[in-house]
Design a protein around this motif. Sequence first.
Motif, mmCIF file in Angstrom:
data_model
loop_
_atom_site.group_PDB
_atom_site.id
_atom_site.type_symbol
_atom_site.label_atom_id
_atom_site.label_comp_id
_atom_site.label_asym_id
_atom_site.label_seq_id
_atom_site.Cartn_x
_atom_site.Cartn_y
_atom_site.Cartn_z
ATOM 1 N N TRP A 25 -53.616 10.777 8.800
ATOM 2 C CA TRP A 25 -52.816 10.582 7.574
ATOM 3 C C TRP A 25 -52.484 9.118 7.320
ATOM 4 C CZ3 TRP A 25 -50.986 13.199 11.895
ATOM 5 C CH2 TRP A 25 -49.957 12.584 12.608
ATOM 6 N N TYR A 58 -43.751 7.412 2.206
ATOM 7 C CA TYR A 58 -44.210 8.341 3.244
ATOM 8 C C TYR A 58 -45.673 8.663 3.031
ATOM 9 C CZ TYR A 58 -43.953 11.964 -0.320
ATOM 10 O OH TYR A 58 -44.144 12.692 -1.455
ATOM 11 N N ALA A 96 -48.380 11.909 3.750
ATOM 12 C CA ALA A 96 -48.362 13.329 4.090
ATOM 13 C C ALA A 96 -49.757 13.908 3.976
ATOM 14 C CB ALA A 96 -47.412 14.085 3.170
ATOM 15 N N LEU A 122 -43.041 21.667 7.979
ATOM 16 C CA LEU A 122 -44.058 20.640 8.162
ATOM 17 C C LEU A 122 -43.696 19.820 9.387
ATOM 18 C CD1 LEU A 122 -44.384 19.412 4.454
ATOM 19 C CD2 LEU A 122 -45.824 21.072 5.650
ATOM 20 N N VAL A 150 -45.800 15.113 7.737
ATOM 21 C CA VAL A 150 -45.177 14.092 6.901
ATOM 22 C C VAL A 150 -44.766 12.958 7.833
ATOM 23 C CG1 VAL A 150 -43.183 13.546 5.466
ATOM 24 C CG2 VAL A 150 -44.328 15.746 5.212
ATOM 25 N N ILE A 195 -42.769 16.575 -2.437
ATOM 26 C CA ILE A 195 -43.806 17.433 -1.864
ATOM 27 C C ILE A 195 -43.920 18.732 -2.647
ATOM 28 C CG2 ILE A 195 -44.272 18.905 0.140
ATOM 29 C CD1 ILE A 195 -43.717 16.514 1.872
#
Length: 634
Positions: free
Chosen positions: A248, A288, A290, A311, A339, A366
């Motif tokens: 990620w 962030y 994710a 998550l 995340v 999200i």
Amino acid sequence: MAKKQFKAESKRLLDIMINSIYTHKEIFLRELISNASDAVDKLCFMSLTDPEVGMGRGDFFIRIDADKEGRSLKISDNGVGMTRDELESNLGVIARSGSLKFKQELSDQEKEGNDVEIIGQFGVGFYSAFMVSDKVTVRSRAYGSEEAWQWESSGADGYSITPCEKDAPGTEVIMAVKADTEDENYSDFIDEYTLVSLVKKYSDYIRYPILMEREKSRPVETEIDGEKKTDYVKYTEVETLNSMVPIWQRVRGEVSGEDYSAFYKEKFHDFEEPLLYTHVDAEGVVSYKALLFIPGKAAYDFYTKEFQKGLQLYSGGVMIMEKCADLLPEHFRFVQGVVDSPDLSLNISRELLQHDRQLKTIAKNIERKIKNELLKLLGSEREKYESFWKAFGMQLKYGAVAEYGAHRDSLQDLLMFYSSEGEGLTTLAEYVSRMKEDQAGIYYATGESVKMISQLPQAEKLKQKGYEILYLTDDVDEFAMQVLRVYKEKEFKAIGGGDLGLESEEEKKELEQKQEQSKDLLGFVKEALGDKIKEAKLSGNLVSHPVCLSAGGFMSFEMEKYMSAFQPDSAAKADRILELNPAHEVFAKLQNMYGEDKEKAKKYVEVLYGQALLIAGLPLEDPAAYSGLVLSMI
Ligand code: ADP
């Protein structure tokens, strides 16, 4: 030292591993590294809040040692380690849901006669070590403990636990690698080159260095009597094999679909491709990254209480929570993912996290992201969306109903229903786009099956007019309608009750007149049936059927059935209104009989009421009496 026996299930799994003819035995390395990484995660997290740990993010590692001569392979870590009890309970039984699921799937497959093909599609954990070794020794010291313990097993005949020496917390898994056979070159698993490539293949993203001592050589120039010569000197160097960049954190365009899918399967222990994945790289008030996945199928426990939504939450590469439930709304609980945000405070306790403002912002983003991805899918890949709907649609409908419809607006465009328009599913937007100009609202009918609903007497006239009807077959559907109420300013109208807005003013007047003329007869019908019905009236909605039942008040017949399924002695009943079709010849017959023979007319009324009940899918109050009644008339 007496051997302890494995718990039955574990023994079974172990047997399979030992006798496995599966060709991807190499996955054992991925499994052990992933266990080591989890153990390091745990201690690393503790080190954030507990200075006693005395270690920083950079002090943690996983190490591979291959001993060619001794034919052994060792995976060590400086994570939390295990106490004696933990060795016993973690390695003596199947711990993980992935392993359990594997076991379940396996017995399903066995019934079909194909045995081990599915190994490796699952995270099968620690036991996979037995695919490549004759004996496995685990030496572990738990963080905070002075003692170290050794667990050892040569397979199905059990294991032993004895004290041992180990000077720092952590775990070592030592495997006595099997001898080569005709089919399998187990020596690969102590071969440096193979090990390097396996780490790259399966464990590259692990966030702690995976170290291995590698043999290298470097050229040394020498000059003897004016003659230059190059010699190669061998030396060893500890090398970090993995790039440590979690997937990620990588640039979106540089990660392939296969990478995402492999990551998903490994991380979330699914053996099927995800239906949808999305990589989020958000910068703003809160930054962030994710990775979100929608599974291809609902997990076997998805619709049970055992299923935990959430998550995985990281802060700057350190995992702080395995399943952060606050990141997902209930209606998207099927979403899996990670995340990672550097903005989250690391020192925050897990309880306080719930109230964290940043976390709330991320959760909101999200939710929006998932919704948009789903809408996109609906617009571009209909078939895929429908398979999503089949797996998780129910969850969305519950979501639309929950919390007094708080999520109604955000979910209504994702909903699908069967309808009188063709075999397939339709969205509300599609329905509205097909609405006729003079159509008064969005018609729907509830019932046990599409077939039963499509044959309702009330549906006939609507169909004649070319009005589409939504066919609702799930218990929750009707509640959803009550909560949705309107969609794009079009009112939802149940065809089983109330005014459908089908008649013109003229027709209405005509019906009122007829109603007035038939006042005596309708009064007679009501009297004949007593409390069974609330009212008898004429209907303009019927075509070929002489009668039908409609629900008068708030409660519909489907709701009544639903309630009585849960509370058999529930007194809650929908108001029954018997509607008669004045244009039908049966009505004329009834009228005549009412004039000639009231006793017989009463019987007619009872038969008609029974008919109406049956067509509405409601039980007859007294089937024997009804049958007797019909027979007496024949
Ligand atoms: P899973 O890892 O999926 O839970 P495993 O069979 O691989 O299942 O491992 C069982 C348990 O043993 C783990 O959950 C963990 O608690 C413990 N364990 C395994 N390897 C380690 C390790 N290297 N350090 C600490 N604990 C471990």
